[in-house]
Scaffold this active site. Structure first.
Site, PDB file in Angstrom:
ATOM      1  N   GLU A 126     -67.550  -2.710  -4.638  1.00  0.00           N
ATOM      2  CA  GLU A 126     -68.221  -3.832  -5.290  1.00  0.00           C
ATOM      3  C   GLU A 126     -69.611  -3.395  -5.749  1.00  0.00           C
ATOM      4  O   GLU A 126     -70.164  -2.401  -5.247  1.00  0.00           O
ATOM      5  CB  GLU A 126     -68.331  -5.013  -4.316  1.00  0.00           C
ATOM      6  CG  GLU A 126     -67.001  -5.600  -3.885  1.00  0.00           C
ATOM      7  CD  GLU A 126     -66.273  -6.274  -5.037  1.00  0.00           C
ATOM      8  OE1 GLU A 126     -66.935  -6.889  -5.889  1.00  0.00           O
ATOM      9  OE2 GLU A 126     -65.030  -6.183  -5.083  1.00  0.00           O
TER      10      GLU A 126
ATOM     11  N   ARG B 281     -57.319  -5.233 -15.204  1.00  0.00           N
ATOM     12  CA  ARG B 281     -57.601  -4.854 -13.808  1.00  0.00           C
ATOM     13  C   ARG B 281     -56.735  -3.653 -13.493  1.00  0.00           C
ATOM     14  O   ARG B 281     -55.519  -3.713 -13.542  1.00  0.00           O
ATOM     15  CB  ARG B 281     -57.266  -6.019 -12.880  1.00  0.00           C
ATOM     16  CG  ARG B 281     -57.373  -5.707 -11.374  1.00  0.00           C
ATOM     17  CD  ARG B 281     -58.772  -5.301 -10.984  1.00  0.00           C
ATOM     18  NE  ARG B 281     -58.947  -5.284  -9.533  1.00  0.00           N
ATOM     19  CZ  ARG B 281     -58.612  -4.257  -8.745  1.00  0.00           C
ATOM     20  NH1 ARG B 281     -58.064  -3.175  -9.276  1.00  0.00           N
ATOM     21  NH2 ARG B 281     -58.838  -4.322  -7.448  1.00  0.00           N
TER      22      ARG B 281
ATOM     23  N   ARG C  50     -56.179 -11.935 -15.119  1.00  0.00           N
ATOM     24  CA  ARG C  50     -56.386 -10.604 -15.676  1.00  0.00           C
ATOM     25  C   ARG C  50     -55.062  -9.854 -15.753  1.00  0.00           C
ATOM     26  O   ARG C  50     -54.178 -10.042 -14.912  1.00  0.00           O
ATOM     27  CB  ARG C  50     -57.373  -9.813 -14.820  1.00  0.00           C
ATOM     28  CG  ARG C  50     -58.756 -10.416 -14.737  1.00  0.00           C
ATOM     29  CD  ARG C  50     -59.655  -9.644 -13.775  1.00  0.00           C
ATOM     30  NE  ARG C  50     -59.135  -9.631 -12.424  1.00  0.00           N
ATOM     31  CZ  ARG C  50     -59.781  -9.117 -11.382  1.00  0.00           C
ATOM     32  NH1 ARG C  50     -60.970  -8.550 -11.549  1.00  0.00           N
ATOM     33  NH2 ARG C  50     -59.247  -9.145 -10.176  1.00  0.00           N
TER      34      ARG C  50
END
Length: 272
Positions: free
Chosen positions: A114, A106, A148
């Site tokens: 998004e 990330r 992540r």
């Protein structure tokens, strides 16, 4: 080795006269603690162990420990190396390390649109162009709640995180960002209306996600109170009466057919 006391001046108890005594030999067998008392008066020695001196010594030790801890932390910060084998969106990718381990990365300090947002597809493509299939290094910062690895991706000497902001393909993540370079890059992109900033009322992804969680996101046939309009059945630019209406249908109703090139700007003839 023998030790001697210094010369002593002694007053006679019976007359007003003084005499000088010869130094006395201190045998080497004299216990060390007694010798230290002779050579170092108690008052002076006790000063060395005063509370003030001890506090200064303890403070110095603490500072030294903190400095060393910082140095070791910086020296041993984890860096991953490998090749990018997947790009999920504009701020998430998959690294295959040199140890043949797959790690979800990330990108730190940025937040990309998004997939359901305007510029979501463009942002993903931008990051893919930057890093997909390329050898990179990842400067690891932490892990997020999804497990992540959060970090900075460096490719050919370029900070991919920062580049996404410069291209107008991601926001500076206000909640987690701390690098003023990223913030300044966002301001320049916004001023020049680069990328997603072509729409000056673009919705930050964290607000978009919050709206979805609270059920406030607007879907087809729902009312948009901010624009006082409804998501009707319109699907094509020829049905739009204005650029504002086209933006409403794209951003609030999710009608993608009016954004053929995926740049986040609907109906080019109306809005350019």
């Amino acid at each position: 080795m023998p030790h001697y006391l210094p010369l002593l001046v002694k007053k006679s108890p019976t007359a007003n006269s003084y005499s000088i005594e010869q130094p006395k030999l201190i045998e080497s067998a004299l216990p060390k603690q007694h010798l230290s008392e002779v050579l170092c008066p108690k008052l002076q020695c006790s000063n060395l162990a005063s509370p003030h001196i001890l506090r200064m010594i303890n403070m110095s030790k603490l500072v030294l420990v903190l400095v060393l801890s910082l140095c070791f932390t910086q020296s041993f910060a984890e860096t991953l190396s490998g090749r990018i084998v997947g790009v999920s969106d504009g701020d998430t990718a998959t690294l295959l390390t040199t140890a043949n381990k797959s790690v979800k990365i990330r990108l730190a300090q940025i937040d990309a649109p998004e997939k359901a947002q305007a510029f979501g597809a463009k942002s993903k493509q931008s990051l893919s162009d930057l890093i997909y299939g390329k050898a990179v290094s990842v400067e690891v910062e932490t892990k997020d709640r999804y497990g992540r690895t959060v970090g900075k991706i460096i490719v050919n000497g370029i900070d991919a995180n920062l580049e996404q902001i410069k291209r107008g393909m991601a926001w500076f993540y206000v909640q987690y960002g701390r690098d003023s370079t990223y913030r300044d890059a966002e301001l320049r992109a916004k001023t020049s209306r680069t990328g997603l900033w072509a729409d000056m009322v673009a919705t930050p992804p964290w607000e978009f996600r919050h709206g979805k969680k609270t059920g406030q996101s607007v879907n087809v046939n729902q009312t948009n109170s901010a624009n006082a309009g409804n998501c009707g059945s319109k699907r094509y630019c020829k049905e739009m009466a204005s650029c504002d209406e086209a933006k409403f249908y794209l951003q609030q109703c999710g009608v993608r057919t009016i954004d053929g090139d995926g740049d986040g700007i609907p109906c080019d003839k109306l809005c350019r």
